[in-house]
Design an enzyme around this catalytic site. Structure first.
Site, PDB file in Angstrom:
ATOM      1  N   HIS A   1       0.826  -1.204   0.000  1.00 21.14           N
ATOM      2  CA  HIS A   1       0.000   0.000   0.000  1.00 21.14           C
ATOM      3  C   HIS A   1       0.864   1.259   0.000  1.00 21.14           C
ATOM      4  CE1 HIS A   1      -2.884   2.811   2.222  1.00 21.14           C
ATOM      5  NE2 HIS A   1      -3.512   2.509   1.099  1.00 21.14           N
TER       6      HIS A   1
ATOM      7  N   HIS B   1      -1.163  10.271  -2.912  1.00 22.35           N
ATOM      8  CA  HIS B   1      -2.481   9.816  -2.480  1.00 22.35           C
ATOM      9  C   HIS B   1      -3.490  10.946  -2.364  1.00 22.35           C
ATOM     10  CE1 HIS B   1      -5.623   8.897   0.507  1.00 22.35           C
ATOM     11  NE2 HIS B   1      -5.632   7.711  -0.098  1.00 22.35           N
TER      12      HIS B   1
END
Length: 314
Positions: free
Chosen positions: A46, A88
């Site tokens: 991730h 992100h």
């Protein structure tokens, strides 16, 4: 000579066809191999090994690969001058020393930012002086570094802000041979984004992300974008609607420490030919439980921790 020319032309044509058929067959085999591999459990790093190093930097990506991750997970936004950038958030404040929306800054402006020092302050137990000054990365740079030796799990972020994102991303992946080599999965919370990607290139495996949280009255769970009803009310038809364009679903497991899915959710998704990749799992006990439930992959900030759990399960 006149009688030889048609024969020679036919022979050359056949040889040319053979050289075309071989690459196409190899591409088909690579894509099929990726889909077979996805039937096995996948360790999805991730934002890289983002528990150990600043997310979406070389440090996090390199560590994830060294730890044996199957996929590098990347979030992709676009700069003001149309470059695909791995970050992100829609804004810069959390992970850089910049301010404002990513989309309002040119690539040169984004490249001038420090994307590493924040990590040392937020995670002193993993701090490293080398992280200070780490730079934001473009998708081009990531692909140039790793090529087809790595598999990428790319999220289209805020697609409403970037109408051209899907076309730019698919074009880049195709140009680099990453679709043909079976090297990429695309994920999104946006159903429209995934459907557009599917229309652009149906060979790309797609995963519909899901976020379940309590409704305003607190009596039930609801999915953030309305792609499905509550897990308690989800039907085969709901899963089949996703299976029309995607290969899997990516739900959260918990909301504020409380479970939102269970083994039945995973079984039902599987019954409708959908993979289940759950995010973002960093606790070993939680990893063990989800593995017992039969998930097909986990997103984690700690790929090394998940690899340890997998070894314990053997």
């Amino acid at each position: 000579m006149s009688t030889l020319r048609p024969v020679l032309s036919s022979t050359l044509a056949l040889l040319g066809s053979a050289t075309l058929v071989a690459p196409v067959a190899a591409q088909t085999e690579a894509i099929e191999q990726q889909r077979q591999d996805l039937q096995n459990f996948q360790v999805i790093a991730h934002r890289g090994a983002s528990g150990h190093a600043p997310e979406h930097t070389w440090y996090a990506y390199d560590k994830a690969l060294a730890m044996g991750a199957d996929y590098l997970e990347l979030d992709v936004h676009m700069s003001a001058d149309g470059r695909l950038v791995a970050i992100h958030d829609t804004t810069l404040e959390r992970t850089t020393d910049g301010q404002g929306p990513v989309k309002e800054h040119s690539l040169d402006e984004l490249k001038a930012l420090d994307a590493g020092s924040w990590f040392n302050a937020a995670h002193p137990e993993y701090a490293d002086d080398a992280y200070a000054g780490a730079k934001l990365l473009t998708l081009d740079e990531v692909i140039d570094r790793y090529g087809q030796d790595v598999r990428y799990y790319i999220e289209t972020k805020s697609p409403k802000d970037y109408p051209e994102l899907q076309d730019a991303l698919v074009s880049k992946l195709e140009a680099e041979g990453l679709v043909q080599s079976g090297s990429v999965v695309i994920q999104s919370f946006s159903q429209a984004s995934l459907q557009e990607v599917h229309d652009l290139n149906p060979d790309i495996p797609l995963v519909q992300l899901l976020w379940y949280s309590p409704s305003e009255d607190g009596n039930t769970l609801e999915e953030w974008t309305g792609v499905t009803p509550s897990p308690a009310d989800i039907t085969d038809a709901d899963f089949q609607a996703i299976a029309d364009y995607a290969d899997g679903v990516g739900p959260n497991d918990l909301y504020e420490g409380e479970p939102v899915i269970d083994a039945g959710f995973i079984e039902q998704a599987h019954a409708n030919d959908l993979l289940v990749h759950v995010y973002t799992i960093n606790d070993k006990d939680q990893m063990h439980q989800l593995l017992d439930w039969g998930v097909d992959g986990l997103f984690t900030n700690f790929p090394d921790r998940l690899k340890e759990v997998l070894a314990e399960e053997e």
